[in-house]
Design an enzyme around this catalytic site. Structure first.
Site, PDB file in Angstrom:
ATOM      1  N   SER A 178       0.919  -1.114  -0.160  1.00 37.26           N
ATOM      2  CA  SER A 178       0.089   0.014  -0.108  1.00 37.26           C
ATOM      3  C   SER A 178       0.723   1.443   0.055  1.00 37.26           C
ATOM      4  CB  SER A 178      -0.974   0.045   1.192  1.00 37.26           C
ATOM      5  OG  SER A 178      -0.184  -0.103   2.451  1.00 37.26           O
TER       6      SER A 178
ATOM      7  N   ASP B 116      -3.234   7.766   8.363  1.00 38.37           N
ATOM      8  CA  ASP B 116      -4.132   7.104   8.942  1.00 38.37           C
ATOM      9  C   ASP B 116      -3.206   6.128  10.060  1.00 38.37           C
ATOM     10  OD1 ASP B 116      -2.742   4.988   7.556  1.00 38.37           O
ATOM     11  OD2 ASP B 116      -4.785   4.490   6.240  1.00 38.37           O
TER      12      ASP B 116
ATOM     13  N   HIS C 286      -0.317   4.578   7.269  1.00 33.07           N
ATOM     14  CA  HIS C 286       0.355   5.229   6.266  1.00 33.07           C
ATOM     15  C   HIS C 286       0.725   6.658   6.304  1.00 33.07           C
ATOM     16  CE1 HIS C 286      -2.587   1.728   4.878  1.00 33.07           C
ATOM     17  NE2 HIS C 286      -1.299   1.615   4.108  1.00 33.07           N
TER      18      HIS C 286
END
Length: 363
Positions: free
Chosen positions: A41, A333, A336
């Site tokens: 991600s 978040d 990340h």
């Protein structure tokens, strides 16, 4: 060379380069003809949007809120992620599209795409729990990409592009979080973290060699960040109201990175014509944690979305309150980094790449 000496040497060379020829650094010519992205991600620009099996998606606000159109794109932050930032700094393109995006133009294919999938890792067990696109399957996507590229520019030109493209690999954190730290599914097989690190590094080794067999020659491999400083890890090992980095997990990251730095020259020496760069993400990120005011950060121990302790993916959504100033948060978040963090990381790694190219040209 020790990590501290490496970062000092890199910064010294950066200052030297910046004082030499500003016009060269400002050139509009790309340093590579294309960029090819593999991993998780931290570099997924939206492939999971088109991968129905996984719930790990970022195609909803507040993700993407600071992009030009203020719409979620599948990137797990408020704006650009590392893939886009490094492609921009290297003058390749402003945004790297996900390979699974329908109707990609020929130009997008020629200048490179992203194969990464949020939730992926080197260990196949990782994708079993996240249903992300396995690294092995990202390689299969790459084979389809090569076929498309050949249909556009012909076989010879296609392989020349791939040979000279910058290949970026960024994965590893999910393996340790989902298989060892928080869900100990690999602990019976590997009682000591060192054994699991070696297992992951062997999978990484195999992946790099497979990419080489498909024509890739210039490869940048990312190390681990300070895992114990991820907000979600602080939450998972909650001890008291004071949130702090988990020193053991950080020591594990340092050990893994040392092993990776030793491994990559061995891989390069065994693959004729390959040029492999270790991407140091630990040191700059740790510097941001320890010296936040230097970077304009006011919060480093929780994310901007929701409580910042646990929210990520579907748990960070349009109903989640967000911080007022996104650029003051190291994390967007609970896992990340924010776009501001990716920008600082991009500056550091852009320097690494330019030093690498400079030294390679002289060797």
């Amino acid at each position: 060379m020790s990590t501290s000496k490496t970062i000092t040497f890199t910064l010294f060379i950066a200052a030297l380069l910046s004082s030499c020829d500003a016009a060269t650094n400002a050139t509009s010519q790309p340093l590579f003809p294309a960029i090819l992205i593999f991993g998780d991600s931290t570099v997924d620009t939206g492939n999971n949007n088109y991968h129905s099996q996984t719930i790990f998606k970022a195609k909803h606000l507040p993700y993407g809120i600071d992009l030009p159109n203020h719409k979620a794109s599948g990137r797990f932050t408020n704006g650009k992620i590392f893939s886009d930032i490094i492609a921009t700094k290297l003058n390749i393109k402003q945004f790297v599209p996900p390979f699974l995006q329908p109707n990609l133009s020929d130009q997008e294919i020629v200048t490179g795409v992203c194969f990464a999938s949020a939730g992926a890792g080197y260990d196949d067990h990782t994708s079993l729990s996240t249903q992300a696109i396995r690294v092995l399957d990202q390689q299969k996507m790459f084979k389809n990409y090569i076929a498309r590229l050949k249909s556009i520019v012909g076989d010879k030109k296609a392989m020349e592009i791939i040979k000279n493209a910058l290949v970026v690999i960024s994965a590893g954190p999910n393996d340790f979080i989902l298989n060892y730290y928080d869900i100990p599914s690999r602990r019976l097989e590997f009682p000591h973290i060192s054994g699991y690190q070696d297992f992951v590094l062997q999978r990484l080794d195999n992946f790099v060699r497979e990419l080489y067999s498909l024509g890739c020659r210039k490869i940048m491999v990312g190390g681990l960040p300070p895992m114990g400083c991820l907000p979600i890890q602080m939450t998972a090992k909650f001890r008291n109201a004071l949130r702090f980095c988990l020193e053991q997990e950080n020591r594990d990251s340092v050990l893994y990175n040392q092993k990776l730095q030793n491994l990559l020259p061995q891989i390069e020496a065994s693959l004729t014509g390959s040029k492999i760069l270790y991407s140091n993400v630990y040191d700059p990120m740790m510097d941001m944690m320890q010296n936040p005011s230097k970077y304009g950060f006011k919060e480093t121990k929780r994310g901007c979305c929701g409580t910042g302790h646990l929210e990520t993916s579907f748990m960070c959504n349009a109903f989640s309150p967000t911080c007022r100033n996104h650029s003051e948060f190291l994390f967007f978040d609970s896992i990340h980094p924010s776009e501001a963090t990716y920008n600082y990381m991009g500056n550091f790694l852009d320097t690494q790449i330019r030093v690498w190219l400079s030294l390679r040209l002289k060797s």
